[in-house]
Design a protein around this motif. Structure first.
Motif, PDB file in Angstrom:
ATOM      1  N   ILE A 243       1.013  -1.069  -0.208  1.00 42.56           N
ATOM      2  CA  ILE A 243       0.013  -0.482   0.140  1.00 42.56           C
ATOM      3  C   ILE A 243       0.094   1.445   0.084  1.00 42.56           C
ATOM      4  O   ILE A 243       0.356   1.978  -0.694  1.00 42.56           O
ATOM      5  N   LEU A 244       1.862   1.009   0.086  1.00 37.23           N
ATOM      6  CA  LEU A 244       2.748   2.896   1.004  1.00 37.23           C
ATOM      7  C   LEU A 244       3.125   2.825  -0.855  1.00 37.23           C
ATOM      8  O   LEU A 244       3.887   3.927  -1.325  1.00 37.23           O
ATOM      9  N   LEU A 245       3.881   1.182  -1.285  1.00 34.07           N
ATOM     10  CA  LEU A 245       4.242   1.837  -2.676  1.00 34.07           C
ATOM     11  C   LEU A 245       3.579   2.721  -3.652  1.00 34.07           C
ATOM     12  O   LEU A 245       4.198   3.424  -3.884  1.00 34.07           O
ATOM     13  N   MET A 246       2.027   1.754  -3.424  1.00 32.56           N
ATOM     14  CA  MET A 246       1.315   2.234  -4.292  1.00 32.56           C
ATOM     15  C   MET A 246       0.535   3.806  -3.829  1.00 32.56           C
ATOM     16  O   MET A 246       0.793   4.356  -4.958  1.00 32.56           O
ATOM     17  N   LEU A 247       0.669   3.961  -2.636  1.00 36.29           N
ATOM     18  CA  LEU A 247       0.720   5.573  -2.298  1.00 36.29           C
ATOM     19  C   LEU A 247       1.334   6.493  -3.259  1.00 36.29           C
ATOM     20  O   LEU A 247       1.147   7.661  -3.395  1.00 36.29           O
ATOM     21  N   THR A 248       2.778   6.353  -2.586  1.00 35.22           N
ATOM     22  CA  THR A 248       3.848   6.769  -2.891  1.00 35.22           C
ATOM     23  C   THR A 248       4.354   7.005  -4.633  1.00 35.22           C
ATOM     24  O   THR A 248       4.409   7.934  -5.856  1.00 35.22           O
ATOM     25  N   ASN A 249       4.193   5.921  -5.166  1.00 27.38           N
ATOM     26  CA  ASN A 249       3.532   5.965  -6.421  1.00 27.38           C
ATOM     27  C   ASN A 249       2.496   6.905  -7.032  1.00 27.38           C
ATOM     28  O   ASN A 249       2.525   7.802  -8.555  1.00 27.38           O
ATOM     29  N   THR A 250       0.862   6.490  -6.788  1.00 23.34           N
ATOM     30  CA  THR A 250       0.426   7.455  -6.787  1.00 23.34           C
ATOM     31  C   THR A 250       0.238   9.172  -7.175  1.00 23.34           C
ATOM     32  O   THR A 250       0.013  10.149  -7.549  1.00 23.34           O
ATOM     33  N   LEU A 251       1.493   9.210  -5.765  1.00 22.32           N
ATOM     34  CA  LEU A 251       1.825  10.956  -5.401  1.00 22.32           C
ATOM     35  C   LEU A 251       3.081  11.107  -6.241  1.00 22.32           C
ATOM     36  O   LEU A 251       2.465  12.563  -6.984  1.00 22.32           O
ATOM     37  N   PHE A 252       3.554  10.657  -6.737  1.00 22.89           N
ATOM     38  CA  PHE A 252       4.626  10.841  -7.450  1.00 22.89           C
ATOM     39  C   PHE A 252       3.192  11.186  -9.295  1.00 22.89           C
ATOM     40  O   PHE A 252       3.935  12.098 -10.137  1.00 22.89           O
ATOM     41  N   ALA A 253       2.614  10.248  -9.682  1.00 24.44           N
ATOM     42  CA  ALA A 253       1.407  10.182 -11.236  1.00 24.44           C
ATOM     43  C   ALA A 253       0.859  12.005 -10.605  1.00 24.44           C
ATOM     44  O   ALA A 253       1.345  12.932 -11.928  1.00 24.44           O
ATOM     45  N   VAL A 254       0.220  12.887  -9.379  1.00 22.10           N
ATOM     46  CA  VAL A 254      -0.236  13.038  -9.521  1.00 22.10           C
ATOM     47  C   VAL A 254       0.564  14.592 -10.337  1.00 22.10           C
ATOM     48  O   VAL A 254       0.309  15.721 -10.228  1.00 22.10           O
ATOM     49  N   PHE A 255       1.894  14.693  -8.587  1.00 21.41           N
ATOM     50  CA  PHE A 255       2.844  15.895  -8.704  1.00 21.41           C
ATOM     51  C   PHE A 255       3.085  16.045 -10.067  1.00 21.41           C
ATOM     52  O   PHE A 255       4.122  16.341 -10.627  1.00 21.41           O
ATOM     53  N   GLY A 256       4.300  14.415 -10.996  1.00 19.45           N
ATOM     54  CA  GLY A 256       4.636  14.434 -11.618  1.00 19.45           C
ATOM     55  C   GLY A 256       4.338  14.045 -13.196  1.00 19.45           C
ATOM     56  O   GLY A 256       4.978  14.630 -13.859  1.00 19.45           O
ATOM     57  N   GLY A 257       2.663  13.940 -13.117  1.00 14.31           N
ATOM     58  CA  GLY A 257       2.564  13.219 -14.409  1.00 14.31           C
ATOM     59  C   GLY A 257       2.800  11.808 -15.038  1.00 14.31           C
ATOM     60  O   GLY A 257       3.700  11.194 -14.351  1.00 14.31           O
TER      61      GLY A 257
END
Length: 283
Positions: free
Chosen positions: A193-207
């Protein structure tokens, strides 16, 4: 200690001295260190019979099956309605995705409220299932529209196969739910879950797709890990249901069983949908 399954961590569920989850007896009934002495409704291993008559309102397998059917039925109905009345096409795709995300957030709120309640609330559980169904219906329609109609059926069949395989493995004794098993599953799930949340944050702010955990080869790998974790949670759910029936849990606890099983099946379906979507995109 409380139950190993967070969904079942309510009043009455606890671990006995053997490391399994069970239904906690009133304090005046607890005695010594014998796990069978702590609850009169436990089965005596010497005779195979309960040490005391079961309660009139004790949870049964029929209760679990009927509540689970109601919960999953609600989810399927709302998913079907969302698929039919919220079609996803280029003209309204943003609106449809907005509705899906909104429904997912509402379902999450209902799930959190129920998770922290000491008693199951059928209304909350069915409301969770209804909004989760809207989310799944829109997402499934989008996948069917843009990636191929066969993807959704493949995900459904995959979810059913995982459920059947875990149930068979559990009933045959190939899967044993122990304290070590529980610890491994919870640690792995937390990391996932932590990895998926990190991936989501990078996708939101980094595209883009963030760190790439949800597409390509890494997407397939993490999708498979997600399915395996979902299968492990199914085993935990089966153990909790078995212990609830054996230890004479109140009939209302069948709603918690339905809630846990529904959430786990949703998890597996979403991961299956991700896997088959990636495979379909690679064709």
């Amino acid at each position: 200690m409380r139950s190993s399954n967070p969904v079942f961590s309510r009043r009455g569920f606890s671990r006995d001295n053997g490391g399994y989850a069970g239904f906690e007896a009133p304090q005046h009934q607890q005695a010594g260190t014998n796990p069978y002495a702590t609850n009169p409704y436990a089965t005596d291993p010497a005779t195979g019979m309960p040490q005391a008559p079961a309660r009139a309102n004790a949870m049964t397998m029929d209760d679990v099956v009927s509540r689970t059917a109601m919960t999953l039925g609600t989810l399927i109905v709302t998913a079907t309605l969302a698929w039919v009345f919220l079609p996803v096409d280029p003209a309204n795709v943003n609106k449809s995705y907005g509705i899906a995300i909104g429904a997912m957030l509402v379902a999450f709120v209902f799930a959190m409220i129920q998770s922290f309640k000491r008693k199951p609330s059928p209304g909350l559980i069915l409301a969770y299932a209804a909004f989760e169904g809207v989310f799944l219906g829109v997402i499934s329609a989008a996948v069917s529209t843009y990636l191929g109609p066969g993807v959704v059926m493949q995900a459904v069949m995959g979810t059913m196969c995982v459920f059947a395989a875990v149930l068979l493995g559990y009933k045959m004794g190939w899967i044993r739910v122990t304290r070590r098993f529980y610890g491994f599953v919870m640690a792995a799930a937390l990391g996932f879950i932590l990895l998926m949340l990190t991936n989501t944050l990078f996708a939101v702010f980094g595209g883009g797709d963030g760190l790439g955990f949800r597409s390509g080869g890494l997407g397939l790998l993490f999708g498979a890990i997600g399915v395996i974790l979902g299968a492990c949670f199914l085993a935990l759910d089966f153990k909790q249901v078995e212990d609830g029936i054996t230890y004479g849990a109140p009939r209302e606890e069948a709603w918690l069983a339905a809630f846990a099983l529904t959430m786990t099946l949703v998890w597996i379906y979403v991961e299956m949908l991700r896997i088959f979507s990636i495979l379909s995109g690679d064709d």
